[in-house]
Design a protein around this motif. Structure first.
Motif, PDB file in Angstrom:
ATOM      1  N   PRO B 435       2.376  34.987 -46.282  1.00  0.00           N
ATOM      2  CA  PRO B 435       3.488  35.290 -45.373  1.00  0.00           C
ATOM      3  C   PRO B 435       3.631  34.316 -44.210  1.00  0.00           C
ATOM      4  O   PRO B 435       4.682  34.266 -43.579  1.00  0.00           O
ATOM      5  CB  PRO B 435       3.160  36.693 -44.862  1.00  0.00           C
ATOM      6  N   MET B 436       2.583  33.552 -43.888  1.00  0.00           N
ATOM      7  CA  MET B 436       2.654  32.683 -42.707  1.00  0.00           C
ATOM      8  C   MET B 436       2.141  31.297 -43.038  1.00  0.00           C
ATOM      9  O   MET B 436       1.362  31.111 -43.968  1.00  0.00           O
ATOM     10  CB  MET B 436       1.801  33.267 -41.570  1.00  0.00           C
ATOM     11  N   ASN B 437       2.555  30.328 -42.239  1.00  0.00           N
ATOM     12  CA  ASN B 437       2.003  28.983 -42.353  1.00  0.00           C
ATOM     13  C   ASN B 437       0.535  28.989 -41.948  1.00  0.00           C
ATOM     14  O   ASN B 437       0.130  29.721 -41.050  1.00  0.00           O
ATOM     15  CB  ASN B 437       2.737  28.016 -41.414  1.00  0.00           C
ATOM     16  N   LEU B 438      -0.245  28.140 -42.610  1.00  0.00           N
ATOM     17  CA  LEU B 438      -1.648  27.959 -42.247  1.00  0.00           C
ATOM     18  C   LEU B 438      -1.894  26.474 -42.052  1.00  0.00           C
ATOM     19  O   LEU B 438      -1.501  25.660 -42.886  1.00  0.00           O
ATOM     20  CB  LEU B 438      -2.569  28.494 -43.349  1.00  0.00           C
ATOM     21  N   GLY B 439      -2.549  26.127 -40.966  1.00  0.00           N
ATOM     22  CA  GLY B 439      -2.801  24.711 -40.734  1.00  0.00           C
ATOM     23  C   GLY B 439      -3.747  24.520 -39.570  1.00  0.00           C
ATOM     24  O   GLY B 439      -4.440  25.447 -39.139  1.00  0.00           O
ATOM     25  N   ILE B 440      -3.763  23.291 -39.059  1.00  0.00           N
ATOM     26  CA  ILE B 440      -4.664  22.974 -37.963  1.00  0.00           C
ATOM     27  C   ILE B 440      -3.887  22.307 -36.847  1.00  0.00           C
ATOM     28  O   ILE B 440      -2.730  21.907 -37.011  1.00  0.00           O
ATOM     29  CB  ILE B 440      -5.811  22.040 -38.422  1.00  0.00           C
ATOM     30  N   ARG B 441      -4.562  22.180 -35.709  1.00  0.00           N
ATOM     31  CA  ARG B 441      -3.962  21.467 -34.590  1.00  0.00           C
ATOM     32  C   ARG B 441      -4.169  19.977 -34.799  1.00  0.00           C
ATOM     33  O   ARG B 441      -5.263  19.531 -35.157  1.00  0.00           O
ATOM     34  CB  ARG B 441      -4.638  21.917 -33.289  1.00  0.00           C
ATOM     35  N   ALA B 442      -3.123  19.211 -34.587  1.00  0.00           N
ATOM     36  CA  ALA B 442      -3.197  17.763 -34.766  1.00  0.00           C
ATOM     37  C   ALA B 442      -2.134  17.112 -33.902  1.00  0.00           C
ATOM     38  O   ALA B 442      -1.204  17.776 -33.432  1.00  0.00           O
ATOM     39  CB  ALA B 442      -2.987  17.383 -36.234  1.00  0.00           C
ATOM     40  N   ASP B 443      -2.276  15.794 -33.708  1.00  0.00           N
ATOM     41  CA  ASP B 443      -1.293  15.048 -32.919  1.00  0.00           C
ATOM     42  C   ASP B 443      -1.076  15.711 -31.564  1.00  0.00           C
ATOM     43  O   ASP B 443       0.039  16.086 -31.208  1.00  0.00           O
ATOM     44  CB  ASP B 443       0.038  14.955 -33.662  1.00  0.00           C
ATOM     45  N   GLY B 444      -2.167  15.846 -30.789  1.00  0.00           N
ATOM     46  CA  GLY B 444      -2.045  16.536 -29.522  1.00  0.00           C
ATOM     47  C   GLY B 444      -2.067  18.025 -29.765  1.00  0.00           C
ATOM     48  O   GLY B 444      -2.990  18.545 -30.370  1.00  0.00           O
ATOM     49  N   GLY B 445      -1.055  18.738 -29.327  1.00  0.00           N
ATOM     50  CA  GLY B 445      -1.041  20.185 -29.480  1.00  0.00           C
ATOM     51  C   GLY B 445      -0.167  20.682 -30.607  1.00  0.00           C
ATOM     52  O   GLY B 445       0.126  21.872 -30.685  1.00  0.00           O
ATOM     53  N   ASN B 446       0.246  19.774 -31.498  1.00  0.00           N
ATOM     54  CA  ASN B 446       1.140  20.199 -32.570  1.00  0.00           C
ATOM     55  C   ASN B 446       0.401  20.975 -33.646  1.00  0.00           C
ATOM     56  O   ASN B 446      -0.815  20.889 -33.786  1.00  0.00           O
ATOM     57  CB  ASN B 446       1.828  18.990 -33.203  1.00  0.00           C
ATOM     58  N   PHE B 447       1.177  21.714 -34.403  1.00  0.00           N
ATOM     59  CA  PHE B 447       0.633  22.486 -35.516  1.00  0.00           C
ATOM     60  C   PHE B 447       0.993  21.775 -36.815  1.00  0.00           C
ATOM     61  O   PHE B 447       2.175  21.551 -37.091  1.00  0.00           O
ATOM     62  CB  PHE B 447       1.222  23.904 -35.497  1.00  0.00           C
ATOM     63  N   ALA B 448      -0.015  21.381 -37.579  1.00  0.00           N
ATOM     64  CA  ALA B 448       0.204  20.736 -38.866  1.00  0.00           C
ATOM     65  C   ALA B 448      -0.040  21.767 -39.956  1.00  0.00           C
ATOM     66  O   ALA B 448      -1.180  22.176 -40.184  1.00  0.00           O
ATOM     67  CB  ALA B 448      -0.741  19.550 -39.037  1.00  0.00           C
ATOM     68  N   ALA B 449       1.025  22.203 -40.613  1.00  0.00           N
ATOM     69  CA  ALA B 449       0.896  23.221 -41.658  1.00  0.00           C
ATOM     70  C   ALA B 449       0.369  22.584 -42.929  1.00  0.00           C
ATOM     71  O   ALA B 449       0.917  21.594 -43.413  1.00  0.00           O
ATOM     72  CB  ALA B 449       2.238  23.888 -41.915  1.00  0.00           C
ATOM     73  N   ILE B 450      -0.699  23.145 -43.461  1.00  0.00           N
ATOM     74  CA  ILE B 450      -1.284  22.631 -44.697  1.00  0.00           C
ATOM     75  C   ILE B 450      -0.888  23.526 -45.871  1.00  0.00           C
ATOM     76  O   ILE B 450      -0.528  23.036 -46.935  1.00  0.00           O
ATOM     77  CB  ILE B 450      -2.812  22.529 -44.555  1.00  0.00           C
ATOM     78  N   ILE B 451      -0.959  24.839 -45.669  1.00  0.00           N
ATOM     79  CA  ILE B 451      -0.418  25.764 -46.658  1.00  0.00           C
ATOM     80  C   ILE B 451       0.812  26.400 -46.031  1.00  0.00           C
ATOM     81  O   ILE B 451       0.693  27.213 -45.121  1.00  0.00           O
ATOM     82  CB  ILE B 451      -1.440  26.849 -47.058  1.00  0.00           C
ATOM     83  N   PRO B 452       2.003  26.026 -46.491  1.00  0.00           N
ATOM     84  CA  PRO B 452       3.206  26.570 -45.858  1.00  0.00           C
ATOM     85  C   PRO B 452       3.460  28.017 -46.260  1.00  0.00           C
ATOM     86  O   PRO B 452       2.882  28.534 -47.217  1.00  0.00           O
ATOM     87  CB  PRO B 452       4.318  25.653 -46.373  1.00  0.00           C
ATOM     88  N   ARG B 453       4.348  28.621 -45.500  1.00  0.00           N
ATOM     89  CA  ARG B 453       4.743  30.003 -45.752  1.00  0.00           C
ATOM     90  C   ARG B 453       5.304  30.132 -47.162  1.00  0.00           C
ATOM     91  O   ARG B 453       5.946  29.222 -47.664  1.00  0.00           O
ATOM     92  CB  ARG B 453       5.808  30.394 -44.717  1.00  0.00           C
ATOM     93  N   ASN B 454       5.044  31.273 -47.796  1.00  0.00           N
ATOM     94  CA  ASN B 454       5.562  31.582 -49.128  1.00  0.00           C
ATOM     95  C   ASN B 454       4.953  30.742 -50.244  1.00  0.00           C
ATOM     96  O   ASN B 454       5.534  30.640 -51.321  1.00  0.00           O
ATOM     97  CB  ASN B 454       7.093  31.464 -49.184  1.00  0.00           C
ATOM     98  N   THR B 455       3.794  30.158 -50.002  1.00  0.00           N
ATOM     99  CA  THR B 455       3.070  29.496 -51.079  1.00  0.00           C
ATOM    100  C   THR B 455       2.426  30.561 -51.963  1.00  0.00           C
ATOM    101  O   THR B 455       1.890  31.544 -51.464  1.00  0.00           O
ATOM    102  CB  THR B 455       1.976  28.583 -50.504  1.00  0.00           C
ATOM    103  N   ALA B 456       2.485  30.362 -53.267  1.00  0.00           N
ATOM    104  CA  ALA B 456       1.900  31.338 -54.183  1.00  0.00           C
ATOM    105  C   ALA B 456       0.383  31.370 -54.014  1.00  0.00           C
ATOM    106  O   ALA B 456      -0.250  30.354 -53.761  1.00  0.00           O
ATOM    107  CB  ALA B 456       2.264  30.989 -55.621  1.00  0.00           C
TER     108      ALA B 456
END
Lengths: 188, 578
Positions: B435-456
């Motif tokens: 249901p939600m994006n999953l990722g890490i913090r990168a490029d300063g305070g940005n959120f880098a989504a690695i597993i995007p929302r609605n991935t099976a």
């Protein structure tokens, strides 16, 4: 328990419904070739031969399959490999296959991504190069040179292999690898 | 809390339920703990059956009564005592309810703030810690936690199931709101563990309903081939605490979740809005919990609930209630007024449906069926909003709005337990989605989504990152979950450091971060240095998420303050494909 195995009647019934019977390969499961030449455990996750399976092979359909056929093939493969319906002893392997099938489906069910993939396939360039995941935001790019090959286990195996061949050509310096990558990109 | 013995009514008190239920000992049961009502179901060998309590009810109130030093939950409603619990007992301050709304939340959360007007004690400090919750016992406030309350409730529920099935129960599939964070899911699992239950799956409520729909479609078509006609359903679920939407594609028994969307609004919010509308000085009048005020709130709450229920079938309703201390409510509330007071809630419902359709890349014309479930699906405005967006005149009628989620959970329990059924009723598969994006913090305070929302699910994705400083030898991996573009806008799930990065110019070392979600929805993060230039590198690190237990609001700020940008990673740009 494999109670969801496809019955012969369903395979036979599906074939007449298609206008391109000759191209359909229902139930065909791509089997990666075993590589025992190195004397290692067979590396099922990393395919190094010229006959790498295409995304169509992963779904068991021809490259002319329609969108409905892509979806139907995806469901058939999901019934085989999803861990919820897998025998417990095969769950790990089947989960990996399900993830591969999922990535193949995501690319082939998106018309623009499929067109890009088909063009690359026609050129014979890096067959699985465009099976990367859907981008959430344009700012974040995910490098995914060979799709499912970027899985975790594959990278571990690759690291082990590289550590045993220190003079390998693939252990080039960063600059050399960047130059080679640039040449590969410009030829696409 | 002293050890309690939970007595269960004998068989003679269960009218019409004397026959023994045949079941498989290792089959997981389905549990739907709603914010206000719960139910439990089990696969009986050929169908799903909802179990009844000693009051012959399938739907049981979700609360625990702490009165008089003894504990009893809404499962039996105190039926083992001389008098069962009445509504005014539940609203007396001695019962804790709405635990599903409170579990896993911090005291800065607006849902927690809104819960301070409930009869039991909710105290907040506003600094990102757990709220203080207490029940009134022998004229004293006794502290507890939502997890504890839920565990007590589940223990009584488990006893009920074991009484019916005549054997111990261990595994369960529970339904959860789409909007539940992984932190909240962990809390649910902990409460289940305290009650002796192992969570086989946590299933978003619309996903459970989609599975039930898939079974019905399969039985309708008698089509067991892998390629049936695909039907697309939009599922909207609104209960007392949450509302969820999902788009599910169904064919040949395979239910594929194309999109999920959820919000933390529900019937409780509607109730609070109407209460404040009827009593404009509600907040000042009821600040601080005295016995008189608790009783007064209870009276107003009961009258308001009754009025809202009647508005489902009537155009207007008359409200007359004496709240004591000279305060009275005497008013006629009509449906238009009710809808105006709750307009922001209906707009949120509209928003999650639109997001679902957009995520699934569908237009309303693509939807075959609209499935409306949950207690609030009886509100006429809700129905008109959902059906209007989907351009349908009627909703799908084959599913009971209150029993659908728990039935789907029991189905999933049977399937995931490996049960097979010769008649084909369990030739089903749910392909869940994140249901939600999953990722890490990168490029300063940005959120880098690695597993995007609605991935099976199951899913495994990885992403390459690189260093941001020359000779940087360590990197901080801070894992987040959420929809915001900035990391701090999301939930921090956990963190760890990669050490031993080869010293090199910035941007030359490649660091791989891989995220894996297994079929049981367990998230693991792997990270390490890849493609070494002939140098030794440390092993990859594997961390199961979430690792944080409390104060995760604080933790993100502390990490940023302590490390700044010294351990930052940057994403590696890649040429866009044509």
């Amino acid at each position: 328990m494999p109670h969801l195995a496809a019955s012969p009647t369903s395979a036979a019934a599906a074939a007449p419904a298609s206008a391109r019977v000759a191209f359909l390969r229902p139930g065909r499961v791509p089997r990666p070739p075993l590589q025992t030449a190195r004397g290692l455990r067979p590396d099922l996750g990393t395919l190094r031969t010229a006959e790498q399976p295409t995304l169509y092979d992963l779904l068991g359909i021809s490259s002319e399959g329609t969108l409905d056929e892509v979806r139907a093939a995806y469901r058939r493969m999901a019934r085989k490999y999803h861990p919820d319906v897998s025998p417990p002893d095969a769950a790990a392997e089947n989960t990996r296959r399900f993830i591969e099938v999922q990535e193949a489906y995501e690319t082939l069910s998106d018309p623009s991504r499929r067109a890009t993939y088909d063009r690359a396939l026609a050129r014979g360039v890096c067959r699985l190069a465009f099976s990367s995941s859907r981008r959430v935001a344009p700012y974040y790019y995910q490098e995914d040179k060979s799709g499912w090959r970027r899985t975790w286990g594959d990278q571990i195996e690759e690291l082990k292999r590289r550590s045993m061949t220190k003079d390998s050509e693939e252990n080039l310096s960063w600059g050399a690898r960047m130059r080679r990558r640039t040449e590969t990109s410009s030829s696409e | 809390m002293t050890e309690q013995l939970y007595t269960v009514a004998s068989d003679s008190e269960t009218t019409g339920e004397d026959k023994s239920q045949m079941s498989f000992p290792d089959v997981a049961i389905g549990i739907d703990i709603g914010t206000s009502n719960c139910s439990v179901a089990v696969w009986t060998g050929h169908q799903v059956e909802l179990l009844k309590n000693t009051r012959n009810q399938k739907g049981m109130r979700s609360y625990v009564m702490f009165k008089d030093d003894s504990l009893s939950a809404g499962v039996t409603g105190g039926a083992t005592r001389e008098h069962g619990h009445e509504e005014r007992d539940i609203l007396s301050g001695s019962a804790i309810f709405n635990m599903k709304r409170l579990i896993g939340r911090m005291d800065t959360d607006e849902v927690v703030q809104a819960s301070k007007s409930l009869p039991f004690l909710v105290q907040t400090l506003g600094i990102g810690v757990r709220p203080f919750i207490a029940a009134l016992v022998n004229n004293m406030w006794r502290s507890t936690t939502p997890e504890e309350v839920l565990a007590i409730f589940l223990l009584e529920l488990k006893a009920l199931v074991e009484m019916h099935l005549k054997h111990p129960v261990r595994n369960a599939v529970l339904t959860i709101p789409v909007a539940f964070s992984r932190f909240q899911q962990t809390r649910i699992e902990r409460a289940c563990a305290m009650a002796g239950l192992h969570v086989l799956r946590l299933m978003p409520e619309p996903t459970a309903i989609a599975l039930l729909y898939a079974q019905q479609q399969q039985q309708l078509l008698h089509d067991n081939m892998g390629s049936g006609i695909e039907k697309i359903a939009l599922i909207f679920n609104m209960g007392a605490g949450y509302c969820d939407a999902a788009v599910a594609a169904t064919a040949g028994g395979v239910s594929q979740i194309r999109a999920l969307s959820g919000s933390t609004v529900g019937g409780e919010d509607i109730l609070q809005n109407v209460m404040r509308h009827l009593m404009p000085d509600f907040d000042s009048l009821y600040a601080g919990q005295t016995m008189d005020r608790i009783k007064s709130i209870g009276l107003l709450r009961m009258a308001t609930q009754d009025a809202i229920h009647k508005l489902a079938t009537q155009e207007h309703v008359e409200i007359n209630v004496d709240l004591g201390a000279g305060h009275k409510v005497s008013k006629i509330l009509d449906r238009g007024e009710f809808e105006k007071v709750n307009q922001s809630i209906f707009e949120k419902c509209e928003g999650i449906i639109k997001q679902c359709l957009a995520d699934a890349k569908l237009t309303p014309e693509d939807i075959n069926d609209v499935i409306l479930v949950g207690g609030c699906s009886r509100i006429p405005k809700i129905r008109s909003v959902v059906l209007g967006l989907c351009k349908k005149d009627d909703s799908y009628s084959g599913i009971d709005p209150l029993e659908a989620a728990v039935s789907g959970a029991a189905l999933e329990g049977a399937i995931a337990s490996g049960v097979s059924d010769p008649s084909g009723s369990l030739d089903l598969l749910t392909i869940q989605a994140t249901p939600m994006n999953l990722g890490i913090r990168a490029d300063g305070g940005n959120f880098a989504a690695i597993i995007p929302r609605n991935t099976a699910v199951p899913a495994r994705r990885d992403m390459l990152f690189t260093t941001t400083h020359d000779n940087q030898t360590e990197a901080l991996i801070a894992v987040y979950e959420g929809e915001g573009n900035q990391a701090e806008d999301n939930h921090l799930l956990g963190y760890f450091k990669i050490t031993g990065i080869p010293a090199a110019a910035k941007g030359t070392v490649e660091i791989n971060v891989c995220m894996d979600i297994d079929a049981g929805n367990v998230l693991r993060v792997f990270a390490g240095v890849v493609k070494p230039q002939g140098q030794a590198v440390p092993p990859f690190i594997e961390v199961r998420m979430p690792t944080l237990d409390d104060g995760h609001g604080w933790c993100g700020q502390a990490l940023a303050k302590m490390y700044g940008s010294t351990l930052d990673l940057a994403t590696i740009p890649k040429k866009l494909h044509p």
